[in-house]
Scaffold this motif. Structure first.
Motif, PDB file in Angstrom:
ATOM      1  N   ASP A  66       0.811  -1.218   0.000  1.00 34.37           N
ATOM      2  CA  ASP A  66       0.000   0.000   0.000  1.00 34.37           C
ATOM      3  C   ASP A  66       0.845   1.268   0.000  1.00 34.37           C
ATOM      4  OD1 ASP A  66      -2.182  -1.636   0.056  1.00 34.37           O
ATOM      5  OD2 ASP A  66      -2.728  -1.234   2.150  1.00 34.37           O
ATOM      6  N   GLY A  67       2.166   1.126  -0.012  1.00 40.85           N
ATOM      7  CA  GLY A  67       3.039   2.301  -0.006  1.00 40.85           C
ATOM      8  C   GLY A  67       3.080   3.019   1.322  1.00 40.85           C
ATOM      9  N   GLN A  68       2.772   2.285   2.412  1.00 37.75           N
ATOM     10  CA  GLN A  68       2.674   2.900   3.728  1.00 37.75           C
ATOM     11  C   GLN A  68       3.804   2.476   4.672  1.00 37.75           C
ATOM     12  OE1 GLN A  68       0.729   5.228   4.775  1.00 37.75           O
ATOM     13  NE2 GLN A  68      -0.606   5.373   3.000  1.00 37.75           N
ATOM     14  N   LEU A  69       4.827   1.806   4.150  1.00 42.30           N
ATOM     15  CA  LEU A  69       5.921   1.305   4.989  1.00 42.30           C
ATOM     16  C   LEU A  69       7.237   1.941   4.572  1.00 42.30           C
ATOM     17  CD1 LEU A  69       6.848  -0.671   7.208  1.00 42.30           C
ATOM     18  CD2 LEU A  69       7.073  -2.425   5.433  1.00 42.30           C
ATOM     19  N   MET A  70       7.862   2.636   5.523  1.00 46.21           N
ATOM     20  CA  MET A  70       9.137   3.299   5.269  1.00 46.21           C
ATOM     21  C   MET A  70      10.258   2.610   6.054  1.00 46.21           C
ATOM     22  SD  MET A  70       8.371   5.707   3.164  1.00 46.21           S
ATOM     23  CE  MET A  70       9.775   6.827   3.199  1.00 46.21           C
ATOM     24  N   ALA A  71      11.482   2.795   5.574  1.00 51.47           N
ATOM     25  CA  ALA A  71      12.652   2.204   6.216  1.00 51.47           C
ATOM     26  C   ALA A  71      13.624   3.297   6.625  1.00 51.47           C
ATOM     27  CB  ALA A  71      13.338   1.215   5.279  1.00 51.47           C
ATOM     28  N   PHE A  72      13.956   3.332   7.887  1.00 51.24           N
ATOM     29  CA  PHE A  72      14.971   4.233   8.413  1.00 51.24           C
ATOM     30  C   PHE A  72      16.272   3.445   8.464  1.00 51.24           C
ATOM     31  CE2 PHE A  72      17.346   6.035  12.044  1.00 51.24           C
ATOM     32  CZ  PHE A  72      17.415   7.359  11.647  1.00 51.24           C
ATOM     33  N   ARG A  73      17.190   3.760   7.563  1.00 42.40           N
ATOM     34  CA  ARG A  73      18.425   2.978   7.448  1.00 42.40           C
ATOM     35  C   ARG A  73      19.378   3.305   8.599  1.00 42.40           C
ATOM     36  NH1 ARG A  73      19.129   1.852   1.172  1.00 42.40           N
ATOM     37  NH2 ARG A  73      17.285   2.914   0.365  1.00 42.40           N
ATOM     38  N   HIS A  74      19.792   2.258   9.287  1.00 42.38           N
ATOM     39  CA  HIS A  74      20.707   2.416  10.420  1.00 42.38           C
ATOM     40  C   HIS A  74      21.976   1.619  10.136  1.00 42.38           C
ATOM     41  CE1 HIS A  74      22.265   2.868  14.408  1.00 42.38           C
ATOM     42  NE2 HIS A  74      22.170   1.572  14.673  1.00 42.38           N
ATOM     43  N   ASN A  75      23.096   2.331  10.079  1.00 38.43           N
ATOM     44  CA  ASN A  75      24.377   1.686   9.790  1.00 38.43           C
ATOM     45  C   ASN A  75      25.224   1.470  11.036  1.00 38.43           C
ATOM     46  OD1 ASN A  75      24.195   1.528   6.838  1.00 38.43           O
ATOM     47  ND2 ASN A  75      24.220   3.768   6.918  1.00 38.43           N
ATOM     48  N   GLY A  76      24.647   1.736  12.197  1.00 35.33           N
ATOM     49  CA  GLY A  76      25.387   1.603  13.439  1.00 35.33           C
ATOM     50  C   GLY A  76      25.196   0.247  14.087  1.00 35.33           C
ATOM     51  N   PHE A  77      25.219   0.244  15.416  1.00 34.54           N
ATOM     52  CA  PHE A  77      25.189  -0.998  16.186  1.00 34.54           C
ATOM     53  C   PHE A  77      23.760  -1.524  16.343  1.00 34.54           C
ATOM     54  CE2 PHE A  77      24.447  -2.977  20.333  1.00 34.54           C
ATOM     55  CZ  PHE A  77      25.287  -4.071  20.253  1.00 34.54           C
ATOM     56  N   TRP A  78      23.628  -2.847  16.268  1.00 36.83           N
ATOM     57  CA  TRP A  78      22.376  -3.533  16.596  1.00 36.83           C
ATOM     58  C   TRP A  78      22.709  -4.968  16.938  1.00 36.83           C
ATOM     59  CZ3 TRP A  78      20.027  -7.851  14.293  1.00 36.83           C
ATOM     60  CH2 TRP A  78      18.734  -8.133  14.744  1.00 36.83           C
ATOM     61  N   LYS A  79      22.089  -5.474  17.989  1.00 35.87           N
ATOM     62  CA  LYS A  79      22.339  -6.860  18.385  1.00 35.87           C
ATOM     63  C   LYS A  79      21.079  -7.445  18.997  1.00 35.87           C
ATOM     64  CE  LYS A  79      25.066 -10.442  19.244  1.00 35.87           C
ATOM     65  NZ  LYS A  79      25.682 -11.237  18.150  1.00 35.87           N
ATOM     66  N   CYS A  80      20.689  -8.601  18.487  1.00 39.96           N
ATOM     67  CA  CYS A  80      19.535  -9.330  19.005  1.00 39.96           C
ATOM     68  C   CYS A  80      20.030 -10.486  19.870  1.00 39.96           C
ATOM     69  CB  CYS A  80      18.704  -9.859  17.838  1.00 39.96           C
ATOM     70  SG  CYS A  80      17.322 -10.907  18.328  1.00 39.96           S
ATOM     71  N   MET A  81      19.456 -10.648  21.067  1.00 40.19           N
ATOM     72  CA  MET A  81      19.837 -11.729  21.964  1.00 40.19           C
ATOM     73  C   MET A  81      18.986 -12.953  21.655  1.00 40.19           C
ATOM     74  SD  MET A  81      19.963 -11.849  26.133  1.00 40.19           S
ATOM     75  CE  MET A  81      18.173 -12.010  26.226  1.00 40.19           C
ATOM     76  N   ASP A  82      19.385 -13.686  20.643  1.00 39.58           N
ATOM     77  CA  ASP A  82      18.591 -14.818  20.176  1.00 39.58           C
ATOM     78  C   ASP A  82      19.067 -16.137  20.780  1.00 39.58           C
ATOM     79  OD1 ASP A  82      16.380 -15.580  18.665  1.00 39.58           O
ATOM     80  OD2 ASP A  82      17.611 -16.212  16.984  1.00 39.58           O
ATOM     81  N   THR A  83      20.366 -16.239  21.071  1.00 40.78           N
ATOM     82  CA  THR A  83      20.960 -17.470  21.580  1.00 40.78           C
ATOM     83  C   THR A  83      21.885 -17.156  22.753  1.00 40.78           C
ATOM     84  OG1 THR A  83      22.896 -17.313  20.128  1.00 40.78           O
ATOM     85  CG2 THR A  83      20.949 -18.429  19.225  1.00 40.78           C
ATOM     86  N   MET A  84      22.384 -18.193  23.403  1.00 44.04           N
ATOM     87  CA  MET A  84      23.343 -17.994  24.493  1.00 44.04           C
ATOM     88  C   MET A  84      24.610 -17.322  23.984  1.00 44.04           C
ATOM     89  SD  MET A  84      22.285 -18.682  27.490  1.00 44.04           S
ATOM     90  CE  MET A  84      23.856 -18.754  28.352  1.00 44.04           C
ATOM     91  N   ARG A  85      24.983 -17.613  22.759  1.00 47.97           N
ATOM     92  CA  ARG A  85      26.159 -16.961  22.182  1.00 47.97           C
ATOM     93  C   ARG A  85      25.941 -15.456  22.078  1.00 47.97           C
ATOM     94  NH1 ARG A  85      29.041 -18.552  16.388  1.00 47.97           N
ATOM     95  NH2 ARG A  85      30.721 -17.010  16.494  1.00 47.97           N
ATOM     96  N   ASP A  86      24.742 -15.052  21.688  1.00 44.96           N
ATOM     97  CA  ASP A  86      24.412 -13.624  21.627  1.00 44.96           C
ATOM     98  C   ASP A  86      24.451 -12.998  23.020  1.00 44.96           C
ATOM     99  OD1 ASP A  86      23.930 -13.808  18.861  1.00 44.96           O
ATOM    100  OD2 ASP A  86      21.834 -14.338  19.199  1.00 44.96           O
ATOM    101  N   LYS A  87      23.891 -13.700  23.998  1.00 47.72           N
ATOM    102  CA  LYS A  87      23.904 -13.201  25.372  1.00 47.72           C
ATOM    103  C   LYS A  87      25.332 -13.001  25.871  1.00 47.72           C
ATOM    104  CE  LYS A  87      23.178 -14.866  30.086  1.00 47.72           C
ATOM    105  NZ  LYS A  87      23.209 -13.571  30.758  1.00 47.72           N
TER     106      LYS A  87
END
Length: 258
Positions: free
Chosen positions: A219-240
């Motif tokens: 519908d043309g209603q979704l925008m993306a804010f591009r982030h080139n910095g840090f991001w980390k998801c805690m998905d596994t024990m390795r991530d933690k």
């Protein structure tokens, strides 16, 4: 502006700890990752939170019920009528609404269930297991200037998440659930949404990352804010463990507070 945090999943990929507590309550340092996320938003002046609970949601409720007590020095005087004396006043400028959005409710359904707490206002949304150094002020201004219903923060990780096709005007032309290629843009959470987005959610079984975002992009209603910095998801024990290392070595790029 309210911040909605999706904190109701089972956290099966990090079951070493999530069998005892919901994933957002797994600690980085001495505090749950949920606390880190809230401190980050609060550092930008966003102090009102709606936490969407599900699996072991009572743990989150108990944490905030005892928050003041746990973070203060206290004397219990049993010689004087069982008095409690608080020696320091450790508080946060937070208003926290904790909502049981169902044990098996999907992410879209959780957002739809808290509609009455959002009202007819723009709101922010993120997941209860990821930290970043995204500039939330710039993100909000970007969203407001676009005039669209939804803005997601887009990053380029290792390529194990759903991919976005973003045009030169930062509009998302296609949202695909999976990508096997590295280098693609993916949804990192840290979203800004208009209340109209809730109308794109059918019910409890709706994954927000599927039909709603796909329909919004069509519908043309979704925008993306591009982030080139840090991001980390805690998905596994390795991530933690990686996040624990960053925190202990003062390398936590999401830490903007003293």
């Amino acid at each position: 502006m309210k911040v909605v945090i999706l904190a109701g999943g089972f956290g099966t990929r990090i079951s070493e700890e999530s069998y005892l507590k919901p994933k957002p309550m797994i600690e980085i340092g001495d505090n749950p990752i949920l606390w880190h996320i809230m401190k980050y938003y609060s550092s930008f002046g966003f102090h009102e939170f709606i936490i969407c609970c599900g699996y072991k949601g009572y743990v989150i409720k108990e944490y905030f019920a005892d928050y003041y007590l746990h973070r203060s020095d206290v004397t219990f005087d049993f010689t004087n009528g069982n008095d409690m004396i608080v020696h320091n006043n450790v508080t946060e400028p937070w208003k926290v609404t904790i909502v049981d959005t169902g044990l098996h409710t999907m992410t879209g359904g959780r957002i739809k269930r808290i509609k009455k707490y959002i009202g007819n206002e723009t709101f922010m949304t993120t997941y209860g297991d990821g930290v970043s150094d995204v500039d939330l002020e710039r993100l909000l201004k970007f969203h407001q200037s676009s005039g669209r219903y939804a803005t997601i923060t887009a990053i380029q990780p290792e390529g194990r998440f759903g991919a976005l096709d973003i045009n030169t005007e930062d509009k998302v032309e296609r949202f695909s659930e999976k990508s096997k290629e590295n280098g693609g843009w993916i949804n990192a959470g840290f979203m800004v949404l208009e209340p109209e987005v809730i109308d794109y959610i059918a019910g409890d079984e709706t994954f927000f990352e599927r039909e709603p975002l796909e329909k919004l992009s069509k519908d043309g209603q979704l925008m993306a804010f591009r982030h080139n910095g840090f991001w980390k998801c805690m998905d596994t024990m390795r991530d933690k463990e990686a996040l624990e290392y960053m925190w202990s070595e003062n390398l936590a790029k999401w830490k903007r507070w003293e």
